[in-house]
Design an enzyme around this catalytic site. Structure first.
Site, PDB file in Angstrom:
ATOM      1  N   ARG A  89      25.398  51.099   1.359  1.00 12.25           N
ATOM      2  CA  ARG A  89      24.594  50.441   2.267  1.00 12.25           C
ATOM      3  C   ARG A  89      22.933  50.616   1.652  1.00 12.25           C
ATOM      4  O   ARG A  89      22.072  50.110   2.271  1.00 12.25           O
ATOM      5  CB  ARG A  89      24.657  50.856   3.590  1.00 12.25           C
ATOM      6  CG  ARG A  89      25.811  50.153   4.461  1.00 12.25           C
ATOM      7  CD  ARG A  89      25.771  50.548   5.870  1.00 12.25           C
ATOM      8  NE  ARG A  89      27.114  50.392   6.319  1.00 12.25           N
ATOM      9  CZ  ARG A  89      27.580  49.191   6.733  1.00 12.25           C
ATOM     10  NH1 ARG A  89      26.848  48.114   6.774  1.00 12.25           N
ATOM     11  NH2 ARG A  89      28.659  48.839   7.382  1.00 12.25           N
ATOM     12  N   ARG A 123      32.764  29.826  17.329  1.00 10.04           N
ATOM     13  CA  ARG A 123      34.066  30.464  17.323  1.00 10.04           C
ATOM     14  C   ARG A 123      34.645  30.843  18.702  1.00 10.04           C
ATOM     15  O   ARG A 123      33.730  31.291  19.767  1.00 10.04           O
ATOM     16  CB  ARG A 123      33.959  31.832  16.593  1.00 10.04           C
ATOM     17  CG  ARG A 123      34.140  31.579  15.260  1.00 10.04           C
ATOM     18  CD  ARG A 123      34.622  32.974  14.592  1.00 10.04           C
ATOM     19  NE  ARG A 123      33.661  34.210  14.801  1.00 10.04           N
ATOM     20  CZ  ARG A 123      33.214  35.038  14.035  1.00 10.04           C
ATOM     21  NH1 ARG A 123      33.604  35.005  12.778  1.00 10.04           N
ATOM     22  NH2 ARG A 123      32.579  35.983  14.596  1.00 10.04           N
ATOM     23  N   ARG A 157      32.766  35.616  22.374  1.00 10.25           N
ATOM     24  CA  ARG A 157      32.004  36.684  22.436  1.00 10.25           C
ATOM     25  C   ARG A 157      30.625  36.427  22.756  1.00 10.25           C
ATOM     26  O   ARG A 157      30.123  35.634  22.300  1.00 10.25           O
ATOM     27  CB  ARG A 157      32.055  37.542  20.770  1.00 10.25           C
ATOM     28  CG  ARG A 157      33.162  38.156  20.718  1.00 10.25           C
ATOM     29  CD  ARG A 157      33.233  38.706  19.120  1.00 10.25           C
ATOM     30  NE  ARG A 157      32.098  39.338  18.643  1.00 10.25           N
ATOM     31  CZ  ARG A 157      31.830  40.077  17.560  1.00 10.25           C
ATOM     32  NH1 ARG A 157      32.779  40.132  17.013  1.00 10.25           N
ATOM     33  NH2 ARG A 157      30.677  40.519  17.392  1.00 10.25           N
ATOM     34  N   ARG A 168      21.389  39.640  12.942  1.00 10.01           N
ATOM     35  CA  ARG A 168      22.339  40.363  12.182  1.00 10.01           C
ATOM     36  C   ARG A 168      22.249  39.951  10.633  1.00 10.01           C
ATOM     37  O   ARG A 168      22.293  40.710  10.008  1.00 10.01           O
ATOM     38  CB  ARG A 168      23.830  39.971  12.854  1.00 10.01           C
ATOM     39  CG  ARG A 168      24.140  40.478  14.121  1.00 10.01           C
ATOM     40  CD  ARG A 168      25.673  40.864  14.248  1.00 10.01           C
ATOM     41  NE  ARG A 168      26.647  40.171  13.870  1.00 10.01           N
ATOM     42  CZ  ARG A 168      27.413  39.242  14.770  1.00 10.01           C
ATOM     43  NH1 ARG A 168      27.162  39.168  16.211  1.00 10.01           N
ATOM     44  NH2 ARG A 168      28.197  38.198  14.324  1.00 10.01           N
TER      45      ARG A 168
END
Ligand SMILES: [Zn+2]
Length: 210
Positions: A89, A123, A157, A168
């Site tokens: 990362r 989703r 979600r 994000r």
């Protein structure tokens, strides 16, 4: 021994491609997130060290993550290399990794942010059998009825809204772009267009790895 690094933003289909790469290459998938959780659960020295940072709400420092990777790469199933998912990362992690295993390919699955937002935001999953659906791309055959089990209870979600997804994604790009440049400079960085049918993406990835 040579290893692969897989990059891809949330919602780019990285999990599916990771599964296929594993099946095709036989390399085990190494996710630092999973390894950290497992080490904490097992109460290993590294796990306990990681836990003190996690409990304090801090990022687990590079040296702890790298110690985990060093241990993992010694295991029998890693003798031909591994496929890293979610690691490295940071550039210091990438530098440390270069000293642990030879990375032969870095594969980055790329999908425009706008496409990811529409993929993720539509989703929903069955509350009973967890089958995944999508408002636009993969709706239930009969409206409001799960194809898998016939249940009519679905979950969405709370963090799958456009603002959350965009933030994000921006965190992902901020983290990944210096790494992309670092690996590009070493001639092993491969961008894969992830905005296509799943099989085409797999074919491209496997061609790169050959
Ligand atoms: Zn169901």
């Amino acid at each position: 021994m040579s290893s692969i690094v897989l990059f891809g933003p949330p919602g780019a289909g990285k999990g599916t491609q990771a599964q296929r790469i594993m099946e095709s290459t036989g390399l085990p998938q190494v996710s630092t997130g999973d390894m950290l959780r497992a080490a904490v659960k097992a109460g290993t020295e590294t796990g306990l060290s990681a836990k003190t940072y996690m409990d304090a709400g801090q990022l687990v420092p590079d040296h702890v993550i790298i110690a985990l990777i060093e241990d993992r790469i010694q295991e029998d199933d890693a003798s031909n290399g591994v496929m890293f998912d979610g690691f490295p990362r940071t550039i210091p992690q990438a530098e440390a990794l270069a000293g642990i295993t030879q990375v032969s390919h870095v594969i980055a699955i790329e999908v425009p942010d706008g496409k990811i937002v529409s993929r993720i935001c539509g989703r929903y999953t069955c509350g009973n059998c967890s089958m995944v659906f999508h408002d636009e791309f993969n709706p239930t055959t009969e409206e409001g009825v799960c194809d898998g089990c016939g249940s009519n209870e679905f979950k969405r979600r709370a963090d799958d809204n456009a603002d959350t997804v965009l933030s994000r994604l921006s965190a992902y790009h901020e983290q990944t772009s210096p790494l992309a440049a670092w690996y590009e400079g070493r001639g092993i960085f491969h961008r894969i267009d992830g905005d296509r049918p799943i099989d085409e993406i797999t074919t491209d990835i496997l061609n790169v790895l050959e």
